[in-house]
Design a protein around this motif. Structure first.
Motif, mmCIF file in Angstrom:
data_model
loop_
_atom_site.group_PDB
_atom_site.id
_atom_site.type_symbol
_atom_site.label_atom_id
_atom_site.label_comp_id
_atom_site.label_asym_id
_atom_site.label_seq_id
_atom_site.Cartn_x
_atom_site.Cartn_y
_atom_site.Cartn_z
ATOM 1 N N LEU A 90 0.828 -1.203 0.000
ATOM 2 C CA LEU A 90 0.000 0.000 0.000
ATOM 3 C C LEU A 90 0.863 1.254 0.000
ATOM 4 N N ARG A 91 1.849 1.283 0.896
ATOM 5 C CA ARG A 91 2.715 2.459 0.993
ATOM 6 C C ARG A 91 3.489 2.702 -0.309
ATOM 7 N N ALA A 92 4.009 1.632 -0.883
ATOM 8 C CA ALA A 92 4.797 1.772 -2.109
ATOM 9 C C ALA A 92 3.935 2.274 -3.264
ATOM 10 N N GLY A 93 2.729 1.734 -3.382
ATOM 11 C CA GLY A 93 1.836 2.185 -4.443
ATOM 12 C C GLY A 93 1.463 3.647 -4.293
ATOM 13 N N CYS A 94 1.147 4.050 -3.052
ATOM 14 C CA CYS A 94 0.781 5.447 -2.800
ATOM 15 C C CYS A 94 1.957 6.383 -3.049
ATOM 16 N N ARG A 95 3.137 5.986 -2.617
ATOM 17 C CA ARG A 95 4.325 6.815 -2.834
ATOM 18 C C ARG A 95 4.601 6.976 -4.328
ATOM 19 N N THR A 96 4.434 5.915 -5.086
ATOM 20 C CA THR A 96 4.673 5.984 -6.531
ATOM 21 C C THR A 96 3.684 6.924 -7.192
ATOM 22 N N PHE A 97 2.444 6.876 -6.733
ATOM 23 C CA PHE A 97 1.457 7.791 -7.301
ATOM 24 C C PHE A 97 1.817 9.237 -6.996
ATOM 25 N N LEU A 98 2.214 9.516 -5.760
ATOM 26 C CA LEU A 98 2.615 10.883 -5.412
ATOM 27 C C LEU A 98 3.806 11.332 -6.251
ATOM 28 N N ALA A 99 4.745 10.437 -6.458
ATOM 29 C CA ALA A 99 5.939 10.774 -7.234
ATOM 30 C C ALA A 99 5.608 11.113 -8.677
ATOM 31 N N SER A 100 4.455 10.673 -9.152
ATOM 32 C CA SER A 100 4.070 10.996 -10.523
ATOM 33 C C SER A 100 3.908 12.499 -10.704
ATOM 34 N N GLY A 101 3.719 13.212 -9.596
ATOM 35 C CA GLY A 101 3.609 14.659 -9.686
ATOM 36 C C GLY A 101 4.889 15.328 -10.148
ATOM 37 N N THR A 102 6.003 14.613 -10.095
ATOM 38 C CA THR A 102 7.273 15.169 -10.569
ATOM 39 C C THR A 102 7.475 14.913 -12.062
ATOM 40 N N ASP A 103 6.560 14.176 -12.678
ATOM 41 C CA ASP A 103 6.634 13.864 -14.104
ATOM 42 C C ASP A 103 5.885 14.956 -14.880
ATOM 43 N N PRO A 104 6.585 15.760 -15.685
ATOM 44 C CA PRO A 104 5.921 16.863 -16.394
ATOM 45 C C PRO A 104 4.769 16.405 -17.286
ATOM 46 N N GLU A 105 4.913 15.236 -17.883
ATOM 47 C CA GLU A 105 3.866 14.716 -18.762
ATOM 48 C C GLU A 105 2.602 14.403 -17.970
ATOM 49 N N VAL A 106 2.755 13.726 -16.853
ATOM 50 C CA VAL A 106 1.604 13.408 -16.007
ATOM 51 C C VAL A 106 0.962 14.695 -15.491
ATOM 52 N N ARG A 107 1.798 15.632 -15.092
ATOM 53 C CA ARG A 107 1.268 16.894 -14.559
ATOM 54 C C ARG A 107 0.386 17.596 -15.580
ATOM 55 N N GLN A 108 0.908 17.799 -16.788
ATOM 56 C CA GLN A 108 0.165 18.572 -17.775
ATOM 57 C C GLN A 108 -1.057 17.827 -18.301
ATOM 58 N N ILE A 109 -0.856 16.556 -18.646
ATOM 59 C CA ILE A 109 -1.942 15.812 -19.293
ATOM 60 C C ILE A 109 -2.987 15.332 -18.296
ATOM 61 N N LEU A 110 -2.556 14.654 -17.233
ATOM 62 C CA LEU A 110 -3.510 14.050 -16.304
ATOM 63 C C LEU A 110 -4.028 14.996 -15.236
ATOM 64 N N LEU A 111 -3.134 15.783 -14.665
ATOM 65 C CA LEU A 111 -3.515 16.578 -13.511
ATOM 66 C C LEU A 111 -4.048 17.962 -13.866
ATOM 67 N N GLU A 112 -3.500 18.556 -14.920
ATOM 68 C CA GLU A 112 -3.919 19.908 -15.303
ATOM 69 C C GLU A 112 -5.069 19.881 -16.317
ATOM 70 N N ASP A 113 -4.824 19.256 -17.474
ATOM 71 C CA ASP A 113 -5.775 19.374 -18.578
ATOM 72 C C ASP A 113 -6.944 18.390 -18.525
ATOM 73 N N ALA A 114 -6.678 17.155 -18.138
ATOM 74 C CA ALA A 114 -7.734 16.132 -18.228
ATOM 75 C C ALA A 114 -9.007 16.504 -17.471
ATOM 76 N N PRO A 115 -8.934 16.951 -16.209
ATOM 77 C CA PRO A 115 -10.185 17.303 -15.517
ATOM 78 C C PRO A 115 -10.930 18.451 -16.193
ATOM 79 N N ALA A 116 -10.192 19.431 -16.715
ATOM 80 C CA ALA A 116 -10.828 20.591 -17.342
ATOM 81 C C ALA A 116 -11.393 20.266 -18.714
ATOM 82 N N VAL A 117 -10.665 19.478 -19.493
ATOM 83 C CA VAL A 117 -11.071 19.194 -20.872
ATOM 84 C C VAL A 117 -12.130 18.100 -20.940
#
Length: 201
Positions: A90-117
């Motif tokens: 559980l901890r490893a999976g959650c940590r990996t998900f949080l670390a995705s925030g350091t990935d510019p691609e994930v940030r722009q596509i999944l976290l920024e644009d996807a909810p809005a678009v």
């Protein structure tokens, strides 16, 4: 038959090239900055080919989001599977998900644009089909093992998933590695609070 296979292979190659180029541009320029005709032109295809495969820029973006979301879910699952003990999974999976925030691609596509678009409902459905599903499975396993006090899984999954999505976005926008460490520390405290008395170390 060879001609049919060759044409099918060419169509698939064009689709994959459009998808790759679209993904690159969405990550760099954001949804609003991408022009479908320019995506097609960049790979030597026609605008008509792009419309044939994806219907619209939105259709291409939706496919890109699904691909990135699926890859993130696979990374989360792989990080969890690399651990032997369910709590560490559980901890490893959650940590990996949080670390995705350091990935510019994930940030722009999944976290920024996807909810809005795509809209909140569609974006949440895609998230639930990948990362959130793994989280729900992990929580259910821990409850069955008595490590977490038995309770309805869905509200707990939604609370944790929402908190981690917000944290990943915070990490992405901060551009600071220290933010990830702070989020991971806070996550560990939060997860420890879920443990049943008999499951705490």
């Amino acid at each position: 038959m060879e001609i049919v296979v060759t044409r099918a292979a060419q169509r698939e190659a064009t689709r994959l090239a459009l998808l790759a180029e679209g993904r690159r541009r969405f990550a760099v320029d954001g949804y609003q900055g991408v022009v479908l005709a320019e995506v097609a032109q960049a790979i030597g295809a026609t605008k008509g080919a792009a419309y044939h495969h994806f219907g619209s820029k939105l259709g291409l973006f939706r496919t890109v989001v699904a691909e990135v979301q699926e890859e993130l879910g696979a990374r989360v699952a792989a990080a969890a599977d690399a651990q032997d003990e369910p709590w560490e999974q559980l901890r490893a999976g959650c940590r990996t998900f949080l670390a995705s925030g350091t990935d510019p691609e994930v940030r722009q596509i999944l976290l920024e644009d996807a909810p809005a678009v795509l809209g909140w409902d569609e974006w949440r459905a895609m998230d639930e089909a990948s990362s959130a599903r793994h989280l729900a499975d992990a929580l259910s396993a821990l409850m069955q093992a008595g490590a977490i006090t038995a309770q309805p899984v869905e509200p707990l999954t939604r609370l944790l998933s929402g908190a981690m999505n917000e944290s990943a976005l915070w990490i992405a926008r901060s551009g600071d590695g220290a933010t990830l460490e702070q989020a991971v520390s806070a996550l560990d405290l939060l997860l420890q609070g879920l443990r049943s008395p008999g499951g705490r170390r």
